[in-house]
Write a protein that holds these residues in place. Structure first.
Motif, PDB file in Angstrom:
ATOM      1  N   ILE A  24       0.825  -1.217   0.000  1.00 53.34           N
ATOM      2  CA  ILE A  24       0.000   0.000   0.000  1.00 53.34           C
ATOM      3  C   ILE A  24       0.859   1.267   0.000  1.00 53.34           C
ATOM      4  O   ILE A  24       0.355   2.351  -0.285  1.00 53.34           O
ATOM      5  CB  ILE A  24      -0.979   0.043   1.190  1.00 53.34           C
ATOM      6  CG1 ILE A  24      -0.256  -0.031   2.533  1.00 53.34           C
ATOM      7  CG2 ILE A  24      -2.009  -1.075   1.070  1.00 53.34           C
ATOM      8  CD1 ILE A  24      -1.189   0.191   3.740  1.00 53.34           C
ATOM      9  N   GLU A  25       2.140   1.139   0.343  1.00 57.31           N
ATOM     10  CA  GLU A  25       3.045   2.302   0.276  1.00 57.31           C
ATOM     11  C   GLU A  25       4.477   1.808   0.101  1.00 57.31           C
ATOM     12  O   GLU A  25       4.872   0.801   0.693  1.00 57.31           O
ATOM     13  CB  GLU A  25       2.955   3.154   1.550  1.00 57.31           C
ATOM     14  CG  GLU A  25       3.758   4.457   1.445  1.00 57.31           C
ATOM     15  CD  GLU A  25       3.727   5.289   2.735  1.00 57.31           C
ATOM     16  OE1 GLU A  25       3.769   4.687   3.828  1.00 57.31           O
ATOM     17  OE2 GLU A  25       3.677   6.528   2.620  1.00 57.31           O
ATOM     18  N   ILE A  26       5.226   2.532  -0.710  1.00 59.87           N
ATOM     19  CA  ILE A  26       6.654   2.257  -0.843  1.00 59.87           C
ATOM     20  C   ILE A  26       7.421   3.543  -0.526  1.00 59.87           C
ATOM     21  O   ILE A  26       7.029   4.636  -0.955  1.00 59.87           O
ATOM     22  CB  ILE A  26       7.003   1.729  -2.255  1.00 59.87           C
ATOM     23  CG1 ILE A  26       8.499   1.477  -2.400  1.00 59.87           C
ATOM     24  CG2 ILE A  26       6.509   2.667  -3.348  1.00 59.87           C
ATOM     25  CD1 ILE A  26       9.037   0.336  -1.578  1.00 59.87           C
ATOM     26  N   ALA A  42       5.449   6.795  -2.310  1.00 61.34           N
ATOM     27  CA  ALA A  42       4.131   6.809  -2.939  1.00 61.34           C
ATOM     28  C   ALA A  42       3.199   5.847  -2.233  1.00 61.34           C
ATOM     29  O   ALA A  42       3.575   4.715  -1.915  1.00 61.34           O
ATOM     30  CB  ALA A  42       4.239   6.437  -4.418  1.00 61.34           C
ATOM     31  N   LEU A  43       1.979   6.323  -2.002  1.00 56.31           N
ATOM     32  CA  LEU A  43       0.895   5.413  -1.616  1.00 56.31           C
ATOM     33  C   LEU A  43       0.423   4.714  -2.882  1.00 56.31           C
ATOM     34  O   LEU A  43       0.577   5.244  -3.986  1.00 56.31           O
ATOM     35  CB  LEU A  43      -0.264   6.195  -0.998  1.00 56.31           C
ATOM     36  CG  LEU A  43      -0.017   6.825   0.380  1.00 56.31           C
ATOM     37  CD1 LEU A  43      -1.169   7.769   0.725  1.00 56.31           C
ATOM     38  CD2 LEU A  43       0.138   5.751   1.443  1.00 56.31           C
ATOM     39  N   GLN A  48      -8.186  -3.345  -2.671  1.00 61.62           N
ATOM     40  CA  GLN A  48      -8.916  -4.031  -1.591  1.00 61.62           C
ATOM     41  C   GLN A  48      -8.894  -3.144  -0.357  1.00 61.62           C
ATOM     42  O   GLN A  48      -8.007  -2.297  -0.215  1.00 61.62           O
ATOM     43  CB  GLN A  48      -8.281  -5.390  -1.279  1.00 61.62           C
ATOM     44  CG  GLN A  48      -6.831  -5.315  -0.857  1.00 61.62           C
ATOM     45  CD  GLN A  48      -6.172  -6.673  -0.623  1.00 61.62           C
ATOM     46  OE1 GLN A  48      -5.937  -7.090   0.502  1.00 61.62           O
ATOM     47  NE2 GLN A  48      -5.867  -7.368  -1.717  1.00 61.62           N
ATOM     48  N   LYS A  49      -9.878  -3.320   0.513  1.00 57.46           N
ATOM     49  CA  LYS A  49      -9.910  -2.551   1.755  1.00 57.46           C
ATOM     50  C   LYS A  49      -8.817  -3.050   2.695  1.00 57.46           C
ATOM     51  O   LYS A  49      -8.548  -4.256   2.756  1.00 57.46           O
ATOM     52  CB  LYS A  49     -11.277  -2.713   2.443  1.00 57.46           C
ATOM     53  CG  LYS A  49     -12.433  -2.110   1.651  1.00 57.46           C
ATOM     54  CD  LYS A  49     -12.409  -0.584   1.696  1.00 57.46           C
ATOM     55  CE  LYS A  49     -13.665  -0.004   1.043  1.00 57.46           C
ATOM     56  NZ  LYS A  49     -13.529   1.447   0.809  1.00 57.46           N
ATOM     57  N   ALA A  69      -2.732   6.159  -6.778  1.00 56.99           N
ATOM     58  CA  ALA A  69      -2.548   5.441  -8.051  1.00 56.99           C
ATOM     59  C   ALA A  69      -2.512   3.938  -7.784  1.00 56.99           C
ATOM     60  O   ALA A  69      -2.134   3.514  -6.695  1.00 56.99           O
ATOM     61  CB  ALA A  69      -1.246   5.891  -8.708  1.00 56.99           C
ATOM     62  N   PRO A  70      -2.893   3.140  -8.749  1.00 53.92           N
ATOM     63  CA  PRO A  70      -2.865   1.685  -8.545  1.00 53.92           C
ATOM     64  C   PRO A  70      -1.434   1.154  -8.384  1.00 53.92           C
ATOM     65  O   PRO A  70      -0.475   1.784  -8.825  1.00 53.92           O
ATOM     66  CB  PRO A  70      -3.515   1.129  -9.825  1.00 53.92           C
ATOM     67  CG  PRO A  70      -3.413   2.224 -10.817  1.00 53.92           C
ATOM     68  CD  PRO A  70      -3.436   3.510 -10.058  1.00 53.92           C
ATOM     69  N   CYS A  71      -1.335  -0.012  -7.741  1.00 54.76           N
ATOM     70  CA  CYS A  71      -0.021  -0.614  -7.482  1.00 54.76           C
ATOM     71  C   CYS A  71       0.807  -0.727  -8.768  1.00 54.76           C
ATOM     72  O   CYS A  71       2.011  -0.451  -8.762  1.00 54.76           O
ATOM     73  CB  CYS A  71      -0.194  -2.004  -6.863  1.00 54.76           C
ATOM     74  SG  CYS A  71      -0.892  -1.998  -5.204  1.00 54.76           S
ATOM     75  N   ALA A  72       0.173  -1.132  -9.850  1.00 58.53           N
ATOM     76  CA  ALA A  72       0.922  -1.370 -11.093  1.00 58.53           C
ATOM     77  C   ALA A  72       1.657  -0.112 -11.548  1.00 58.53           C
ATOM     78  O   ALA A  72       2.821  -0.172 -11.968  1.00 58.53           O
ATOM     79  CB  ALA A  72      -0.037  -1.849 -12.182  1.00 58.53           C
TER      80      ALA A  72
END
Length: 206
Positions: A24-26, A42-43, A48-49, A69-72
């Motif tokens: 969910i964050e890097i 970035a978040l 998913q919750k 933004a989405p993980c991808a």
DNA sequence: TGCCAGGCCCTCTTTAGGGCCTT
């Protein structure tokens, strides 16, 4: 050199990508000659919750992730950021499995190797009371005024512990520099054999 | 069906168990 690395930290929905958990964050810092020269934070929306436990643990809410933004997309940018650098994390096995899982989803990869500040600390800071990141930050006398369990802050704190660790090794074994290979050997050497291993390196070339 | 992490490291160990560390 072990002082030219990218130090990274993930916040995630849980402990295991094999159980469906996602990043969910890097957060990451790039070190050159022991100096922070670049940062990444970035978040990312995992689709998913997240649980109440993770919201409390990280301070990251479902509302914050809904706008991320989405993980991808984030992981593609992060993959560009890490390039061919070697990587360091606190309990690297954890962050490596999430990095591998998220990059596999977008068919990306990386060339660097992982070093672990937790394993290395257990072998270098022999009288530390414990080896959690927060404990080691206090033990090494590093300044801390942010929030643990956020990715960039934890990466910055891991970097401080990492640099103190390298300095300690340099002083202890009178070395001009510590190679990343030395750290990898250190991480694989049983604690009781570390002094012998380092002494051999000192007699040869570290 | 029911369960659900995984690896390191110590010790009252190795024919094993439990704490630590990451979220």
């Amino acid at each position: 050199m072990a002082s030219n690395v990218i130090i990274l930290d993930f916040e995630t929905t849980g402990l295991s990508p094999n159980m469906g958990d996602r990043a969910i964050e890097i957060g990451a810092v790039r070190l050159e000659q022991g100096q922070v020269v670049d940062r990444f934070q970035a978040l990312m929306n995992p689709g998913q919750k997240i649980s109440g436990f993770i919201e409390n643990y990280t301070g990251i809410s479902n509302a914050m992730l809904a706008n991320a933004a989405p993980c991808a997309e984030v992981m593609a940018d992060f993959c560009d950021f890490i390039g061919d650098y070697n990587l360091v994390a606190h309990n690297a096995a954890f962050d490596r499995k999430f990095l591998d899982a998220e990059l596999a989803r977008i068919s990306r990869g990386y060339n660097g190797s992982f070093g672990c500040s937790l394993l290395a600390s257990r072998r270098v800071f022999l009288d530390a009371p414990a080896y959690s990141l927060a404990t080691l930050v206090e033990y090494t006398g590093s300044h801390s005024d942010g929030q643990f369990h956020r990715a960039l802050y934890d990466a910055e704190m891991t970097a401080k512990v990492w640099l103190t660790l390298l300095d300690t090794l340099k002083r202890q074994y009178q070395l001009d520099d510590i190679s990343f290979t030395t750290i990898q050997k250190l991480n694989k050497t049983a604690k009781k054999n570390v002094a012998t291993m380092m002494a051999k390196l000192t007699r040869g070339s570290a």
